[in-house]
Design an enzyme around this catalytic site. Structure first.
Site, short mmCIF file in Angstrom:
data_model
loop_
_atom_site.label_atom_id
_atom_site.label_comp_id
_atom_site.label_asym_id
_atom_site.label_seq_id
_atom_site.Cartn_x
_atom_site.Cartn_y
_atom_site.Cartn_z
CE1 TYR A 112 -2.52 -4.81 11.33
CE2 TYR A 112 -4.64 -5.68 11.40
CZ TYR A 112 -3.49 -4.92 10.58
OH TYR A 112 -3.98 -4.46 9.46
CG ASP B 237 9.78 0.72 4.06
OD1 ASP B 237 10.50 -0.32 4.64
OD2 ASP B 237 8.62 0.63 3.80
CG LEU C 296 -2.20 -0.83 1.21
CD1 LEU C 296 -2.63 -1.03 2.53
CD2 LEU C 296 -3.31 -0.44 0.34
CB THR D 67 -0.71 -5.83 1.38
OG1 THR D 67 -1.13 -6.39 2.63
CG2 THR D 67 -1.64 -4.61 0.86
CE LYS E 56 -3.21 -1.19 11.01
NZ LYS E 56 -2.69 -0.25 10.29
CG ASN F 292 0.80 2.10 4.65
OD1 ASN F 292 -0.23 1.92 4.61
ND2 ASN F 292 2.01 1.60 3.91
#
Length: 305
Positions: free
Chosen positions: A170, A37, A18, A204, A174, A99
């Site tokens: 996770y 990154d 993404l 992904t 989120k 992201n």
């Protein structure tokens, strides 16, 4: 004039999936993109890869402007230095896209403390770190009398909004990002800053194997291509999106839907005796009635919200 001409955007986790598609789309519309990154693996392991630089080279080859950055989003001081560096180099910062993420899926009984801490650190703290430092910059700009059109785009997911087995690290991270989005929108509106989140249905590294092969649909295109979400991100980074803040947008193929936050369900309520607190001995019967339990013992229409 492009939608994002002269605007500067930091994208965390911009090297793959993404994030890569977001960077390419932002550059396509004229933004100068800072591709952040670490090059870490799906589970946070060190790989020594340089995906950020590869994305930068792709943007430069297409005539765009981009630079690479390898700061860990979990490093509060490091992210602060990144924001300062971007402002010094470009003279401004207009938007951030949070992201970066990893997964360490396990059932809760088998999940280690490290599994929990690292996933929450990358997703939630990483999002908060970049948001906090960008907001501090925009607040100072606004107080100095300079026009601000700051944009924050966060990444949440269905695991956080609806739950998912095996993701007790996770999913909560989120969900918290969705809450952080709402609170940031409330606090920063006075300074000309908007905050929204996207919840992509996309193929992904994190979702490998969950979605059907694109050719299986017979539609002639891939509804789960991560690039489908990137135009929404580009729009949310633009000055044109000033009217929209505090929203969570679900993106599936070519459909964008607003998700409602937690809400009170007036149709499933138990009321105790007038003028008194509820009685614990009455609650089993009262709540079963309010939740419209079926003979099987399951609530009609699913679990009450």
């Amino acid at each position: 004039m492009g939608l994002l001409d002269k605007r500067v955007v930091i994208v965390s986790g911009g090297g793959r999936g993404l994030g890569r598609e977001h960077c390419m789309e932002l550059a396509h519309h004229g933004a100068s993109v800072v591709v952040n990154d670490l090059g870490a693996g799906l589970h946070g392991e060190t790989e020594g890869a340089t995906p950020a630089q590869e994305v930068v080279e792709a943007i430069l080859d297409s005539g765009g402007t981009a630079t690479a950055d390898g700061t860990s989003v979990t490093d509060f001081a490091g992210v602060g230095a990144l924001v300062e560096k971007v402002v010094a180099e470009y003279g401004r910062l207009d938007a951030i896209v949070n992201n970066a993420g990893i997964i360490r899926d396990r059932m809760i009984t088998g999940m280690s403390e490290d599994d929990f801490d690292l996933v929450v650190a990358v997703h939630l703290k990483g999002t908060w770190n970049l948001t906090r430092h960008a907001c501090a910059y925009w607040r100072e700009e606004s107080k100095a009398g300079r026009a601000v059109a700051g944009r924050i785009v966060n990444t949440t997911s269905g695991a956080g909004l609806f739950g998912n087995v095996g993701q007790s690290n996770y999913g909560p991270a989120k969900a918290a990002i969705a809450s952080l989005t709402l609170i940031t929108a409330m606090e920063m509106d006075r300074y000309g800053v908007t905050a929204n989140a996207v919840s992509p249905l996309a193929r992904t590294r994190m979702t490998e194997g969950l979605f059907a092969d694109p050719d299986a649909s017979g539609e002639g295109w891939d509804r789960f291509d991560p690039a489908n979400t990137s135009p929404v991100v580009a729009y949310l980074c633009s000055e044109a999106s000033r009217w929209l803040t505090g929203s969570i947008l679900r993106v599936h193929g070519n459909t964008v839907q607003r998700l409602r936050p937690w809400d009170i369900d007036p149709e499933r309520a138990y009321h105790g005796r007038p003028g008194q607190a509820v009685d614990a001995t009455d609650l089993d019967r009262g709540l079963r009635t309010a939740f419209r339990l079926l003979p099987s013992g399951l609530p009609s229409g699913g679990i009450a919200s």
